[in-house]
Design an enzyme around this catalytic site. Structure first.
Site, PDB file in Angstrom:
ATOM      1  N   CYS A  13      -5.597  -6.408 -12.625  1.00  0.00           N
ATOM      2  CA  CYS A  13      -5.389  -7.765 -12.133  1.00  0.00           C
ATOM      3  C   CYS A  13      -4.065  -8.297 -12.679  1.00  0.00           C
ATOM      4  CB  CYS A  13      -6.572  -8.655 -12.521  1.00  0.00           C
ATOM      5  SG  CYS A  13      -6.495  -9.320 -14.191  1.00  0.00           S
ATOM      6  N   ASP A  39       2.214 -21.327 -16.118  1.00  0.00           N
ATOM      7  CA  ASP A  39       1.599 -21.105 -14.810  1.00  0.00           C
ATOM      8  C   ASP A  39       2.718 -21.056 -13.769  1.00  0.00           C
ATOM      9  OD1 ASP A  39       0.300 -21.490 -12.253  1.00  0.00           O
ATOM     10  OD2 ASP A  39      -1.458 -22.169 -13.358  1.00  0.00           O
ATOM     11  N   HIS A  55      -9.198  -7.648 -20.492  1.00  0.00           N
ATOM     12  CA  HIS A  55      -9.767  -8.086 -19.226  1.00  0.00           C
ATOM     13  C   HIS A  55     -11.225  -8.473 -19.407  1.00  0.00           C
ATOM     14  CE1 HIS A  55     -10.186  -8.602 -14.919  1.00  0.00           C
ATOM     15  NE2 HIS A  55     -11.416  -8.146 -15.116  1.00  0.00           N
ATOM     16  N   THR A 103      -9.620 -18.447  -9.303  1.00  0.00           N
ATOM     17  CA  THR A 103      -8.790 -17.733  -8.326  1.00  0.00           C
ATOM     18  C   THR A 103      -8.177 -16.459  -8.897  1.00  0.00           C
ATOM     19  OG1 THR A 103      -6.874 -19.094  -8.866  1.00  0.00           O
ATOM     20  CG2 THR A 103      -8.227 -19.814  -7.014  1.00  0.00           C
ATOM     21  N   HIS A 106      -9.797 -13.175 -14.330  1.00  0.00           N
ATOM     22  CA  HIS A 106      -9.508 -12.743 -15.708  1.00  0.00           C
ATOM     23  C   HIS A 106      -9.527 -14.046 -16.498  1.00  0.00           C
ATOM     24  CE1 HIS A 106      -6.823 -10.199 -18.584  1.00  0.00           C
ATOM     25  NE2 HIS A 106      -7.083 -11.354 -19.189  1.00  0.00           N
ATOM     26  N   HIS A 108      -9.257 -17.376 -18.251  1.00  0.00           N
ATOM     27  CA  HIS A 108      -8.100 -18.185 -18.652  1.00  0.00           C
ATOM     28  C   HIS A 108      -8.441 -19.663 -18.629  1.00  0.00           C
ATOM     29  CE1 HIS A 108      -7.845 -18.023 -14.238  1.00  0.00           C
ATOM     30  NE2 HIS A 108      -7.141 -19.145 -14.307  1.00  0.00           N
ATOM     31  N   HIS A 110      -6.503 -23.492 -18.191  1.00  0.00           N
ATOM     32  CA  HIS A 110      -5.293 -24.259 -17.879  1.00  0.00           C
ATOM     33  C   HIS A 110      -5.122 -25.341 -18.932  1.00  0.00           C
ATOM     34  CE1 HIS A 110      -4.609 -22.890 -13.664  1.00  0.00           C
ATOM     35  NE2 HIS A 110      -5.891 -22.559 -13.773  1.00  0.00           N
TER      36      HIS A 110
HETATM   37 ZN   LIG Z   1      -7.429  -8.620 -16.077  1.00  0.00          ZN
END
Ligand SMILES: [Zn+2]
Length: 148
Positions: A13, A39, A55, A103, A106, A108, A110
């Site tokens: 990814c 971003d 991952h 979207t 993996h 994350h 913001h």
């Molecule tokens: Zn990943």
């Protein structure tokens, strides 16, 4: 702008490729477990993503250590955003699953500097369930937590 959705398989990814240095990213910070980078779709200047290096698709796939490390990095990055961009507000957003508006699959978070009338919106269709329903929900969740 159409919404970007990463459909790459796990392990290749876009965030795994950033972690391995195979894709360019404007890196901000990294430690053993996390990485922070700008971003590519800056909602406001200073918009940073903090991701696990390993991952893991969602909150349900990270270890408690990775979760703690992500929050530690988020706090440090948020402080740096405050010092650098001086936004009057800041929003953290972490999405899980397509229905949760994720979207890139993996894990994350913001870290988004916020300003008055910046066009960011989150629909929040509040419903009053009543105390009886709230106690029933709480009882079920408390039972699930005890069973862990
Ligand atoms: Zn990943």
């Amino acid at each position: 702008m159409p919404r970007f959705v990463d459909t790459s398989p796990p392990g290749v990814c876009i965030f795994c490729r950033i972690a391995r240095g195979e894709l360019p990213a404007a890196r901000v910070f990294e430690d053993d477990l996390t990485m922070a980078f700008m971003d590519i779709g800056q909602v406001n200047p200073g918009h940073v993503l903090v991701a696990t290096k390993r991952h893991a698709a969602t909150l349900f796939d990270i270890t408690p250590e990775e979760g703690a490390a992500v929050m530690r990095t988020v706090q440090r990055v948020a402080a740096a955003i405050g010092d650098t961009f001086d936004p009057p507000g800041l929003t953290l957003l972490q999405a899980n699953g397509k229905e949760g508006d994720q979207t890139v699959f993996h894990f994350h978070m913001h870290v988004l500097p916020r300003h008055a009338d910046d066009g960011v919106g989150l629909s929040w269709p509040r419903k009053e369930s009543g105390m009886e329903a709230l106690h029933a929900y709480a009882l079920k969740l408390a039972g699930a937590l005890r069973a862990e």
